[in-house]
Design a protein around this motif. Structure first.
Motif, PDB file in Angstrom:
ATOM      1  N   CYS A   9      38.365   8.932  -2.481  1.00 40.65           N
ATOM      2  CA  CYS A   9      38.771  10.304  -2.772  1.00 40.65           C
ATOM      3  C   CYS A   9      37.947  11.253  -1.897  1.00 40.65           C
ATOM      4  N   VAL A  10      38.646  12.126  -1.198  1.00 43.08           N
ATOM      5  CA  VAL A  10      37.985  13.145  -0.392  1.00 43.08           C
ATOM      6  C   VAL A  10      38.454  14.538  -0.805  1.00 43.08           C
ATOM      7  N   GLY A  11      38.906  14.642  -2.056  1.00 39.41           N
ATOM      8  CA  GLY A  11      39.230  15.954  -2.604  1.00 39.41           C
ATOM      9  C   GLY A  11      37.959  16.789  -2.647  1.00 39.41           C
ATOM     10  N   THR A  12      38.091  18.071  -2.852  1.00 38.77           N
ATOM     11  CA  THR A  12      36.953  18.981  -2.761  1.00 38.77           C
ATOM     12  C   THR A  12      35.768  18.531  -3.605  1.00 38.77           C
ATOM     13  N   MET A  13      35.979  18.260  -4.875  1.00 38.32           N
ATOM     14  CA  MET A  13      34.874  17.887  -5.757  1.00 38.32           C
ATOM     15  C   MET A  13      34.230  16.576  -5.311  1.00 38.32           C
ATOM     16  N   CYS A  14      35.033  15.581  -5.036  1.00 37.90           N
ATOM     17  CA  CYS A  14      34.492  14.287  -4.609  1.00 37.90           C
ATOM     18  C   CYS A  14      33.796  14.401  -3.256  1.00 37.90           C
ATOM     19  N   TYR A  15      34.399  15.152  -2.348  1.00 36.71           N
ATOM     20  CA  TYR A  15      33.817  15.303  -1.012  1.00 36.71           C
ATOM     21  C   TYR A  15      32.429  15.924  -1.103  1.00 36.71           C
ATOM     22  N   VAL A  16      32.304  16.978  -1.888  1.00 34.30           N
ATOM     23  CA  VAL A  16      31.025  17.678  -2.044  1.00 34.30           C
ATOM     24  C   VAL A  16      30.005  16.811  -2.779  1.00 34.30           C
ATOM     25  N   MET A  17      30.465  15.992  -3.714  1.00 30.63           N
ATOM     26  CA  MET A  17      29.569  15.179  -4.535  1.00 30.63           C
ATOM     27  C   MET A  17      29.256  13.814  -3.917  1.00 30.63           C
ATOM     28  N   GLY A  18      29.614  13.604  -2.650  1.00 24.89           N
ATOM     29  CA  GLY A  18      29.232  12.361  -1.987  1.00 24.89           C
ATOM     30  C   GLY A  18      30.347  11.638  -1.263  1.00 24.89           C
ATOM     31  N   GLY A  19      31.576  12.084  -1.419  1.00 22.12           N
ATOM     32  CA  GLY A  19      32.693  11.424  -0.745  1.00 22.12           C
ATOM     33  C   GLY A  19      32.561  11.443   0.767  1.00 22.12           C
ATOM     34  N   ALA A  20      31.961  12.511   1.296  1.00 26.02           N
ATOM     35  CA  ALA A  20      31.750  12.597   2.743  1.00 26.02           C
ATOM     36  C   ALA A  20      30.820  11.481   3.202  1.00 26.02           C
ATOM     37  N   GLU A  21      29.801  11.197   2.418  1.00 26.46           N
ATOM     38  CA  GLU A  21      28.865  10.117   2.757  1.00 26.46           C
ATOM     39  C   GLU A  21      29.549   8.754   2.686  1.00 26.46           C
ATOM     40  N   LEU A  22      30.503   8.600   1.778  1.00 27.62           N
ATOM     41  CA  LEU A  22      31.220   7.332   1.666  1.00 27.62           C
ATOM     42  C   LEU A  22      32.043   7.075   2.923  1.00 27.62           C
ATOM     43  N   ARG A  23      32.607   8.131   3.484  1.00 27.72           N
ATOM     44  CA  ARG A  23      33.343   7.986   4.752  1.00 27.72           C
ATOM     45  C   ARG A  23      32.403   7.488   5.836  1.00 27.72           C
ATOM     46  N   ASP A  24      31.186   8.031   5.867  1.00 25.14           N
ATOM     47  CA  ASP A  24      30.203   7.611   6.865  1.00 25.14           C
ATOM     48  C   ASP A  24      29.853   6.136   6.708  1.00 25.14           C
ATOM     49  N   VAL A  25      29.754   5.672   5.467  1.00 22.30           N
ATOM     50  CA  VAL A  25      29.452   4.258   5.210  1.00 22.30           C
ATOM     51  C   VAL A  25      30.538   3.377   5.814  1.00 22.30           C
ATOM     52  N   ILE A  26      31.790   3.741   5.572  1.00 21.58           N
ATOM     53  CA  ILE A  26      32.910   2.948   6.092  1.00 21.58           C
ATOM     54  C   ILE A  26      32.849   2.887   7.613  1.00 21.58           C
ATOM     55  N   GLU A  27      32.572   4.003   8.246  1.00 20.98           N
ATOM     56  CA  GLU A  27      32.525   4.049   9.710  1.00 20.98           C
ATOM     57  C   GLU A  27      31.380   3.223  10.286  1.00 20.98           C
ATOM     58  N   SER A  28      30.362   2.947   9.470  1.00 21.11           N
ATOM     59  CA  SER A  28      29.207   2.186   9.974  1.00 21.11           C
ATOM     60  C   SER A  28      29.246   0.703   9.613  1.00 21.11           C
ATOM     61  N   LEU A  29      30.278   0.263   8.897  1.00 25.31           N
ATOM     62  CA  LEU A  29      30.374  -1.148   8.524  1.00 25.31           C
ATOM     63  C   LEU A  29      30.631  -2.016   9.753  1.00 25.31           C
TER      64      LEU A  29
END
Length: 84
Positions: A9-29
């Motif tokens: 989820c990259v909706g506003t609430m999720c993105y602000v609460m850590g979803g942006a960091e989860l995207r970074d994790v995926i890109e670094s796998l």
């Protein structure tokens, strides 16, 4: 073996609460993990009005709340334990 379906989820609430960091994790796998994942991003998984904390993911149809960078890696490895 079928690929593991992972939706973040990259909706506003999720993105602000850590979803942006989860995207970074995926890109670094590493490639040997990424090749076994179908990753998609959703503007909302419909979970934000409940009592559970964001960010949310859905992995093979199961929703998980309060996912951190470390827990995402653990969750992915558990789903892929027989593959990698």
């Amino acid at each position: 073996m079928e690929k593991v379906n992972l939706k973040i989820c990259v909706g506003t609430m999720c993105y602000v609460m850590g979803g942006a960091e989860l995207r970074d994790v995926i890109e670094s796998l590493p490639h040997n993990i990424i090749e076994h994942l179908n990753v998609s991003y959703s503007p909302c998984l419909g979970c934000s009005k409940g009592e559970e904390a964001p960010p949310f993911i859905e992995i093979n149809g199961k929703r998980v709340a309060g996912v951190s960078k470390n827990s995402l890696i653990r969750i992915i490895k558990e789903e892929l334990r027989d593959v990698v």
